[in-house]
Design an enzyme around this catalytic site. Structure first.
Site, mmCIF file in Angstrom:
data_model
loop_
_atom_site.group_PDB
_atom_site.id
_atom_site.type_symbol
_atom_site.label_atom_id
_atom_site.label_comp_id
_atom_site.label_asym_id
_atom_site.label_seq_id
_atom_site.Cartn_x
_atom_site.Cartn_y
_atom_site.Cartn_z
ATOM 1 N N LEU A 34 -8.689 7.590 -24.486
ATOM 2 C CA LEU A 34 -8.849 6.297 -23.837
ATOM 3 C C LEU A 34 -10.197 6.294 -23.134
ATOM 4 C CD1 LEU A 34 -5.340 5.760 -22.167
ATOM 5 C CD2 LEU A 34 -6.170 4.730 -24.280
ATOM 6 N N ASP A 35 -10.810 5.109 -23.017
ATOM 7 C CA ASP A 35 -12.033 5.005 -22.225
ATOM 8 C C ASP A 35 -11.777 5.554 -20.833
ATOM 9 O OD1 ASP A 35 -13.301 3.773 -24.304
ATOM 10 O OD2 ASP A 35 -13.091 1.744 -23.508
ATOM 11 N N MET A 36 -12.810 6.085 -20.222
ATOM 12 C CA MET A 36 -12.676 6.648 -18.883
ATOM 13 C C MET A 36 -12.049 5.644 -17.910
ATOM 14 S SD MET A 36 -15.729 8.130 -16.479
ATOM 15 C CE MET A 36 -15.445 8.631 -14.780
ATOM 16 N N THR A 74 -10.057 3.117 -18.555
ATOM 17 C CA THR A 74 -8.750 2.610 -18.979
ATOM 18 C C THR A 74 -7.657 3.600 -18.584
ATOM 19 O OG1 THR A 74 -9.788 1.537 -20.879
ATOM 20 C CG2 THR A 74 -7.400 1.798 -20.951
#
Length: 550
Positions: free
Chosen positions: A391-393, A395
């Site tokens: 996951l994006d940092m 998110t």
């Protein structure tokens, strides 16, 4: 030098404390003084009559719509007075010079400058090449060669067909032929072969003659193109050498030195380098700065009118590293471990796999500057564990890890084959009038501003997102996203881009406006267990999806 572009603040700023350090240009919240300066510039842009430029804000205005990045730099002069400077990126209204804005560091549009003089020579090459390429004799030579090729091919092919038919006919007759007739057949075969050979030689001669006639022109054209190429390369290198930037110590460093001879296109044309260079030229001390977008968003990028943005990484970071030498800036937030003090919640675990609920601002895997991550924390307890997806940092939500190679590969294969069903919940900054839909906008990284992604129909990778609205309240829309593909920043760009939902996710500091966090959460995932092979769903809800928490 007189500070003719130094503008004093027209409002009382005496109660506003100066910042302790200069703005970190690649991630910042504008200081109050920067906001005041930017507001004054925006008021000017709304009312000015000094130039005509179509920013795409007035539907009645004609011409190419070009939004523009503007910058403000708060400075202190040698008398201790606080003021500000203005700048724009690139050209404005097809000019580098406007009375209220700092000039470009190196003016390629100056008619008396080196670049313009050399450009005249290059244009002479272009004109000479174009004249030769449009020359009647040259065009006739091209046509003659093509016609000769076609005629040669036609006649040689016809002769080969004639030989083929004759050979077949003689083969049938040889069954009952007399010796004298056989001798005649052999002679006919030899004569046809000799004729084909002579015909081929003839046409080879004609083709060579046509080629030599054409080469009189192509050799001259190629020579001019090579000379133009060498001249253009020399001009570029001269430009990179002369295009130089000051820092506070009055040290000059050229584009060629900064980028080791090969800078990206447009380097040095952004607002930030222009502002700092002018300040150092005129002995003005930089206090803080900010840049904002004015106008319609480009087709590929996400740019919101009047919104503040950081300096670009690809073109500006190497330049500003030199220009800000010796100036204390705010701490680089990318060097701060935002996961410090946060705990990973394990929501499912057995001997084969783990599912964790990752907090926002927590890396999935180690980064360049920060090693603390979901992967490193889980591996500290289970050294053989491997993270299956990321996951994006910014998110939050569910991440799966395999405890062994077999489990990891089985889970990963489901992601590769798109057998995993994921559901995200997001709070959008704005009202989405449609209830549900599908977004298909191909994405690729912005090479000049990593890790930002842009929409690119030519080189982008396919990206597909299904979505539906859950609720609208207080000018915000709660939606569920169902990503079919898993591109970097896919949901963030699909939400913010004008061809997507045109509503950035609340707290999106790349494509929207910064808030306490990015309001995007991976709340549900459905997959097959790596050992039992049975379908299972893991779900973790979040507070911001509840209306009373908005």
């Amino acid at each position: 030098m007189s500070n003719t572009l130094f503008q004093a603040f027209t409002t009382n700023i005496g109660t506003i404390p100066l910042p302790d350090a200069f703005t970190f240009p690649f991630y910042y919240e504008p200081h109050e003084l920067s906001r005041i300066a930017a507001n004054k510039l925006q008021n000017y842009l709304e009312t000015q009559t000094d130039f005509e430029h179509n920013f795409g804000l007035d539907e009645k205005q004609k011409g190419l719509e070009i939004g523009k990045m503007f910058g403000v730099l708060v400075v202190q002069n040698q008398n201790g007075e606080i003021g500000h400077l203005w700048a724009f990126s690139g050209k404005l209204a097809e000019s580098n010079h406007h009375s209220k804005f700092v000039p470009t560091v190196y003016d390629m549009l100056d008619d008396s400058g080196y670049f313009k003089k050399e450009e005249i020579i290059l244009n002479q090459y272009n004109a000479e090449i174009e004249a030769l390429e449009q020359n009647h004799d040259y065009l006739s030579a091209i046509k003659h060669l093509e016609q000769t090729k076609l005629q040669a091919e036609k006649e040689i092919t016809a002769q080969k067909e004639q030989i083929k038919r004759g050979k077949k006919d003689r083969a049938e007759k040889r069954q009952t032929a007399t010796p004298k007739q056989l001798e005649q057949f052999n002679k006919e075969s030899q004569d046809e072969g000799i004729f084909l050979k002579k015909m081929t030689q003839y046409w080879n001669y004609k083709l060579e003659d046509a080629k030599q006639n054409l080469e009189q022109f192509t050799n001259k054209i190629n020579q001019l193109k090579e000379e133009r190429k060498e001249k253009s390369a020399a001009l570029q290198q001269q430009l990179f050498t002369e295009y130089a930037f000051l820092n506070k110590n009055k040290e000059l460093k050229s584009l060629a030195e900064i980028f080791n001879g090969n800078p990206p296109a447009g380097s040095g044309e952004c607002a930030a380098p222009k502002l700092l260079h002018y300040a150092f030229q005129h002995d003005l001390k930089p206090i803080c700065m900010a840049e904002f977008w004015w106008g319609k968003s480009p087709k590929s990028e996400v740019r919101k009118h009047q919104q503040f943005y950081p300096a670009c990484m690809g073109k500006c970071e190497p330049i500003l590293k030199h220009m800000l030498k010796g100036i204390e800036t705010d701490k680089n937030p990318f060097e701060i471990n935002s996961a410090n003090g946060k705990e990973l919640e394990i929501v499912f675990e057995d001997e084969h796999m783990i599912a964790v609920n990752k907090p926002a601002e927590f890396l999935s895997v180690p980064g360049k500057l920060i090693t603390d991550s979901v992967q490193t924390r889980i591996q500290s307890k289970y050294p053989n564990a491997m993270i299956v997806h990321r996951l994006d940092m910014s998110t939050s939500g569910i991440i799966l890890l395999g405890k062994n190679v077999e489990s990891y590969k089985y889970l990963q294969a489901q992601f590769i084959k798109r057998k995993v069903k994921k559901r995200y919940v997001a709070l959008l900054d704005g009202v989405v009038p449609v209830k549900e839909g599908t977004i298909e906008l191909p994405l690729r990284v912005d090479l000049d501003n990593r890790p930002t992604q842009i929409v690119c129909f030519e080189h982008g990778k396919p990206a597909k997102t299904e979505w539906k609205t859950i609720e609208i309240r207080n000018n915000q829309t709660l939606v569920q996203f169902y990503p079919i593909t898993g591109r970097t920043h896919q949901l963030r760009v699909h939400a913010a881009h004008h061809l997507g939902l045109n509503c950035p996710i609340v707290g999106d500091d790349l494509y929207g406006t910064k808030a306490n966090r990015l309001h995007l959460h991976a709340e549900s995932i459905t997959f097959k267990h790596p050992f039992s092979k049975e379908a299972m769903t893991i779900q973790v809800e979040i507070d911001f999806k509840k209306p009373n928490a908005w």
